[in-house]
Design a protein around this motif. Structure first.
Motif, PDB file in Angstrom:
ATOM      1  N   TRP A  52      46.231   9.961  55.932  1.00 61.13           N
ATOM      2  CA  TRP A  52      45.215   9.671  56.958  1.00 61.13           C
ATOM      3  C   TRP A  52      45.753   8.845  58.110  1.00 61.13           C
ATOM      4  O   TRP A  52      45.181   8.844  59.206  1.00 61.13           O
ATOM      5  CB  TRP A  52      43.998   8.978  56.352  1.00 61.13           C
ATOM      6  N   GLN A  92      32.419   1.150  63.757  1.00 59.69           N
ATOM      7  CA  GLN A  92      32.965   2.480  63.460  1.00 59.69           C
ATOM      8  C   GLN A  92      31.889   3.494  63.107  1.00 59.69           C
ATOM      9  O   GLN A  92      32.091   4.694  63.294  1.00 59.69           O
ATOM     10  CB  GLN A  92      33.953   2.377  62.287  1.00 59.69           C
ATOM     11  N   SER A 134      35.502   7.561  64.384  1.00 58.61           N
ATOM     12  CA  SER A 134      36.722   7.486  63.588  1.00 58.61           C
ATOM     13  C   SER A 134      37.293   6.075  63.634  1.00 58.61           C
ATOM     14  O   SER A 134      37.093   5.338  64.609  1.00 58.61           O
ATOM     15  CB  SER A 134      37.773   8.471  64.125  1.00 58.61           C
TER      16      SER A 134
END
Length: 200
Positions: free
Chosen positions: A16, A51, A55
């Motif tokens: 990620w 957030q 993202s």
């Protein structure tokens, strides 16, 4: 901040984070490291609340803007923000200009200090939910990692009862991951064992 050069070897990282250098640096140096400092906990609460619906990369790129807008995450100062100060923050293009999120950050600063008064520290309050020891998970793929758990749900409910806003179960789980209360580095990631050894 010193210049960061990611390791270009065959070191495995959680996939990620492989978008850009700042993301890799965050993964390598911060994510999952056990946090016992209240100011750092407040910083992550502000950023993770911001957030919601976006993202983490977006928030990470605006982190310095948040640092300036929110008095270097000094919750004692943020709790005193006036409506005029909130309007000033909402005109700042270096943050995510969402009124509800900004107002929640100010409100949460006061609730944060109430927990400190009752528990001695916000850090102690959170760590009590896991008996003072990080949850050590053994995930091998990103798809195994949950968005929320019974633990994050329990904490989110308690925070809501205490008057916190914009901190649902999913955001709380992100906080637990970021602050090392939960170790969610994949087992093959070089940081999994390193983070595990940092626990008190």
């Amino acid at each position: 901040m010193s210049k960061y050069t990611p390791d270009q070897s065959e070191t495995f990282r959680c996939p990620w984070c492989l978008g850009f250098k700042k993301y890799i640096q965050y993964h390598d140096e911060e994510w999952g490291v056990p946090v016992y400092n209240d100011k750092k906990h407040f910083e992550f609460l502000v950023l993770e609340s911001a957030q919601a619906g976006l993202s983490w990369a977006t928030v990470l790129n605006k982190r310095e803007g948040y640092q300036q807008a929110f008095s270097d995450f000094d919750y004692t100062k943020v709790a005193q923000y006036t409506p005029e100060k909130i309007e000033e923050i909402l005109s700042d293009t270096n943050i995510i200009r969402n009124r509800k999120k900004v107002e929640a950050a100010v409100r949460n600063a006061s609730r944060f200090m109430e927990i400190q008064q009752n528990y001695g520290s916000f850090s102690g309050y959170l760590w009590d939910f896991v008996g003072g020891r990080p949850v050590q998970n053994e995930w091998r793929t990103l798809s195994e990692i949950p968005a929320s758990t019974e633990l994050s749900h329990k904490i989110a409910i308690d925070l809501k009862k205490r008057g916190f806003k914009f901190l649902g179960s999913t955001i709380v789980y992100s906080h637990l991951q970021a602050t090392g209360i939960v170790n969610d580095h994949l087992v093959q990631c070089f940081r999994h064992q390193e983070v595990k050894q940092l626990a008190r």
